[in-house]
Each structure stands twice: as C-alpha cells, then as structure tokens.
Enzyme design. Structure first.
Site, PDB file in Angstrom:
ATOM      1  N   GLY A   1       0.826  -1.207   0.000  1.00 51.86           N
ATOM      2  CA  GLY A   1       0.000   0.000   0.000  1.00 51.86           C
ATOM      3  C   GLY A   1       0.858   1.253   0.000  1.00 51.86           C
ATOM      4  O   GLY A   1       0.621   2.191  -0.771  1.00 51.86           O
ATOM      5  N   HIS A   2       1.869   1.274   0.865  1.00 50.39           N
ATOM      6  CA  HIS A   2       2.801   2.411   0.895  1.00 50.39           C
ATOM      7  C   HIS A   2       3.542   2.544  -0.434  1.00 50.39           C
ATOM      8  O   HIS A   2       3.722   3.648  -0.958  1.00 50.39           O
ATOM      9  CB  HIS A   2       3.853   2.223   2.006  1.00 50.39           C
TER      10      HIS A   2
ATOM     11  N   GLU B   1      -6.585   5.762   1.394  1.00 55.66           N
ATOM     12  CA  GLU B   1      -7.987   5.865   1.822  1.00 55.66           C
ATOM     13  C   GLU B   1      -8.345   4.890   2.936  1.00 55.66           C
ATOM     14  O   GLU B   1      -9.453   4.958   3.461  1.00 55.66           O
ATOM     15  CB  GLU B   1      -8.917   5.662   0.625  1.00 55.66           C
TER      16      GLU B   1
ATOM     17  N   MET C   1      -4.402  -3.684   3.780  1.00 58.69           N
ATOM     18  CA  MET C   1      -2.991  -3.688   4.162  1.00 58.69           C
ATOM     19  C   MET C   1      -2.732  -2.644   5.236  1.00 58.69           C
ATOM     20  O   MET C   1      -3.172  -1.504   5.131  1.00 58.69           O
ATOM     21  CB  MET C   1      -2.115  -3.426   2.942  1.00 58.69           C
TER      22      MET C   1
END
Length: 282
Positions: free
Chosen positions: A36-37, A150, A186
């Site tokens: 995700g990062h 989000e 995640m």
C-alpha cells in the site's frame, strides 16, 4: 539513495531542488512499509520530479502507550524496499527529538467537527497528534503534492481540512486501499497478527461487502444492526464500532439522502490488535 535523519540536513538538500522549482511529491508514513505504501510512492513518482518518503512513528497520535510501544519499527527493511522501488526516492527518518525538539506535545486543532466522529470518539487526542505531525512535516518538506491512503479515510478528510484552514500550499491526493489476497486491508499492524488471525481477519472485508449490498435496499440503521449481529458469530473478534457516515461531513447517516456519498467505517480488535477499514457505499 539519499537518507536524512535531521530536518536541517534534509532542508539543505532541498534548497537546490527549490531553486530549480521542481515538483515534490511527499508520502508520510510510520514505516513497516507494505505494498500500500509502495503504491503511494509509485503514484508520486509518476506525478512529480522528486519524491520524499518520511518514516516516523509519531508518539503524539497514540492515546494507548502500549500500542506505541508495540508498533513495528523496521527501518532497515523499509530502506531496502524503497531502494528496490526507486533509488532516487529521498528518505527522511527523523528522531522524536529532531521533530519535537524536546517538547513532545500536540497542538490543539479544530477540524470543524470532523475530529469528533468515529476514530475521534474512540481515540481522544488522536487527530491533534495527526495534525501536529502532518503540519510539521509539510513545513519541513514543502511539497507540491502529498499522498495518503484511503484506508485511513477520516484522516484523509482531516488532512484536507487542515490544509484548507491553515492555507498550506499543498495538494492532498487520496489513493485507493490496497488489500491482501484475502481482502484484509494492508496495514503495518497486520504484522502483529498470527498467521491464523491474519487469515481469519478476511471476514472484515467480507462483511463490509455484504453491508454495501444491503445498503442499496435497507436503511443505515438496519445495515449497522446486520454488521453488529454478524460479528457476534466470530468470538475472536471484538467489534469496536461500525458506522455509516457522510463522506464529506463524516456525520453518522440517520436517513439516506439522494446524491450524498456514504461510506461504512469499521474498527475491530483481534488478538488485541486494532484494525480499521472502510468501504464506499455508492
């Protein structure tokens, strides 16, 4: 790959970039990086000449000292992941002293009520800590664009409000939730789960999807009751809250109104690890 541990060193490096007026993308994180990062960094790399990643576990946004103590810190591994993605990403990994200079307290913020909903109700002072660190990091990095996932949708809305109220010259960009193959959102906190709990936690997204389907024909109250009833079937979970709220105001939906955007927000404990997630109910 450039890594800076103090704001002084980072700003000296950025002076040259400022003179060239290059666009800067900024991705603030607390480390324990996951896909995700990495997706936030990928978007920043596409949209900016320079990308800065901060890795800093911010003490002022933890209302639970035990949670702060147990939060995963994996700087060495994080650096390797970033290096594999792009060696030109600038990493800023400050100490608490570098950020707070001996005064580790939050500034009080008014986000026009956004801070009083959901996470704000259950984590007193959390969004003061978020606002404090985000404002400090924006002042240090002076970015053109900043990227937030989000998964922390309430935080995303609060950062947008912070930027608007304080007239900070940065564009806030929200990026989609990244999920594990079983649907679990995640999160760095997932690393604290046993493999069994991590697998079982797929039920969170499954129930959110069912809630989305039911929201087409049922009231917000009925859908909330459904979610609460479903979690009672799973003794390993402790549902802290499920709320359906207006995306813009974050106020709880009492009665559906046409043309308003609603989102379901959830916080659940499993193995004493607190997981949050949300889903658009369009």
């Amino acid at each position: 790959m450039p890594i800076f541990y103090t704001q002084k060193e980072l700003q000296l490096h950025l002076k040259n970039i400022d003179n060239q007026r290059l666009s800067i993308g900024f991705v603030p994180t607390m480390g324990a990086l996951h896909k995700g990062h990495l997706s936030l960094m990928e978007q920043s790399l596409k949209e900016n000449k320079i990308t800065i990643l901060s890795i800093f576990v911010n003490p002022t946004q933890f209302n639970n000292p035990e949670d702060l103590k147990k939060y995963p810190r994996t700087l060495e591994n994080d650096v390797k992941l970033v290096e594999q993605l792009n060696k030109n990403i600038i990493i800023y990994a400050p100490s608490v002293e570098d950020i707070y200079e001996g005064n580790t307290i939050s500034t009080k913020f008014n986000y026009d009520g956004l801070e009083n909903q959901m996470e704000g109700k259950h984590r007193p002072g959390h969004f003061d800590g978020v606002g404090t660190i985000v404002k400090k990091l924006f002042e240090i990095t002076n970015p053109t664009n900043a990227y937030f996932g989000e998964k922390d949708f309430q935080q995303l809305q609060i950062v947008k409000k912070l930027v608007s109220k304080y007239k900070i010259p940065v564009t806030i960009i929200g990026c989609p939730i990244h999920r594990e193959t079983n649907g679990l959102a995640m999160s760095s906190r997932n690393e604290r789960l046993s493999s069994e709990a991590r697998n079982e936690a797929k039920i969170i997204y499954k129930i959110l999807l069912e809630a989305k389907t039911k929201f087409k024909n049922l009231s917000a109250n009925k859908v909330t009751q459904f979610v609460e009833k479903e979690f009672k079937k799973y003794p390993n979970f402790n549902l802290e809250y499920f709320e359906i709220a207006d995306e813009d105001t974050l106020l709880t939906c009492k009665r559906k109104v046409n043309n308003k955007k609603y989102r379901g927000f959830i916080a659940v404990f499993i193995e004493n690890v607190r997981l949050i997630d949300n889903i658009s109910l369009k």
